[in-house]
Scaffold this motif. Sequence first.
Motif, PDB file in Angstrom:
ATOM      1  N   SER A   1      41.449  34.670  41.095  1.00 35.80           N
ATOM      2  CA  SER A   1      41.574  35.858  40.240  1.00 35.80           C
ATOM      3  C   SER A   1      42.159  35.498  38.873  1.00 35.80           C
ATOM      4  N   GLN A   2      43.087  34.535  38.846  1.00 33.68           N
ATOM      5  CA  GLN A   2      43.657  34.134  37.557  1.00 33.68           C
ATOM      6  C   GLN A   2      42.636  33.382  36.709  1.00 33.68           C
ATOM      7  N   ILE A   3      41.767  32.619  37.355  1.00 34.06           N
ATOM      8  CA  ILE A   3      40.682  31.968  36.612  1.00 34.06           C
ATOM      9  C   ILE A   3      39.792  33.012  35.959  1.00 34.06           C
ATOM     10  N   LEU A   4      39.446  34.061  36.727  1.00 37.65           N
ATOM     11  CA  LEU A   4      38.601  35.120  36.168  1.00 37.65           C
ATOM     12  C   LEU A   4      39.327  35.862  35.056  1.00 37.65           C
ATOM     13  N   ALA A   5      40.612  36.179  35.275  1.00 40.80           N
ATOM     14  CA  ALA A   5      41.378  36.884  34.254  1.00 40.80           C
ATOM     15  C   ALA A   5      41.453  36.071  32.962  1.00 40.80           C
ATOM     16  N   ALA A   6      41.676  34.755  33.095  1.00 35.85           N
ATOM     17  CA  ALA A   6      41.736  33.892  31.914  1.00 35.85           C
ATOM     18  C   ALA A   6      40.388  33.833  31.211  1.00 35.85           C
TER      19      ALA A   6
END
Length: 411
Positions: free
Chosen positions: A366-371
Amino acid sequence: MSSLFKRPGKAAFAFVLVTVALDMLALGVMVPVLPKLIVEFEGGDLQRAASIAGVFSFAWAFMQFLFQPVLGALSDRFGRRPVVLLSNLGMGLDYIFMALAPSLPFLFAGRLISGVTAASLSTATAYIADVTPAEQRAGRFGLIGAAFGVGFILGPAIGGLLGAHDLRYPFWVAAGLSLLNAAYGYFILPESLAPESRTATVLWRSANVIGSLDFLRRDRALALLAVAIFLSFLAHESLPSLFVLYTQYRYHWDAATTGWALAIVGVSQTIVSGGLVRPAVKRFGESATLVAALGFGAAGFAVYGLAPTGGIFMAAPPLIALWAMANPSFQGIATRVAGASEQGRLQGALASLRGVSGMVGPLFFSQILAASIAADAFSGAGYLIAALLLGASLVIAQRALRGRSPEGAKA
C-alpha cells in the motif's frame, strides 16, 4: 476409538466446503467497499486512504498472527467444531459492529476483532487433514480452494452491487452470512478429531507465536517449505492491498466494476481449484504441480503490473488462478510431516506465517502505491515485486523438495 465418537464420513467433507464458502462469501462482499469506506471517512483523499488501508490490513493480520496458534492448539485439545462455531459467531457480531461504525476508529476496532475471530479457514484445513488419507489431501485442499473461490465469485459481485447504493449494506449481508454459518455448523457440522487423537492438555508452548514458528523448524524440508510458503503468502498480499485502489487509480473503475472483476478472479480460481488440482497432482505429483503453479503465478503478477489497459489487466486472472494449485500442494506435503494430533498446530503455525505476511505485505504494497500516486509515477511496481517474490518461492521450494520421494505422484 471412543464409542461416543463417530468418525465423519464423506458428508462431513461437504459440510466443511459449505462452511468455507459461506465464510468467504461473507468476507468477499466487503472487499470492494472497505477501502472505499475508508476513502469516505477521509473525505475523498485517495492517497491517505491507501496508507490507512495498509494499516487496517496490518492490524487484522497482527491479530491473526497472535491468536491463530492459540486457536490451533485449542482445536487439537477440544476439537475443530467448537473453534469453527465460535469463530463464525464472533465474525457475525463483529460485522454488525462494523456496519454501525460511526467513525474510522470504530471501523478499525472492528477489524481488530475480526482478526481474532477469523479462524475458520485454518481450522477447516485441519478438519480436512483429520478425515482424509495423506495421499488424497492435496486434492481435497484444492476443493477447499474451490469453495473459497465460490465465495469470491458471488461475494465481491454482491458487495459491489450493494456498495453502489450504500457502502454499509455489504457489512449487514456479511453479518447475516456469518451468523447463518454458525447456525449451520451448530446443527449439522460433526466433530472430526477423535477423543483419542486429541492432546491431553493445551500445549501452551506451541500456542504462541514463537512456539508455533519453532514447530516448523522440526524438519529441514518443512522449514524450507515454510520459507517458500511465506514468500507465496507475501506475494498474495499484493492482491487485497492493491486491487481495488490500483484499478480505481489506473483504470478509473467504480465499485460495481471492481466487484465484477473480482468475481471473474473467483471464477478462474474455482475452476482451477475444483477441477485441476486433483488430476494435476495425480498425474504429475505434488512437487511438479507446486513448481508449475508458482511459475504461473509469477507470470500473472507481471501481467498485472505491466498491463496498460483494464482489458489487458483482466487477462491475468487465469494465470493467477493456476497459482491456486500451489497452496494445496504446499499443504499436502506439509501435512505428511505432522502427526494426527498435530494438524491443528501445523495449521496454526502456517496461519502464523500468513499473519506475518499479512502484517508486512499490506503496509509494504500500500505504501508503494501511495508513493506512486504522490509522485504521479509508475503504479504497477507492487505487482512486479510480487512476481519476484513468487520466483524466489519457486527456487526455495525446489530446494526443499530435492530428494523427496514422489508421494502422491501418479497414484
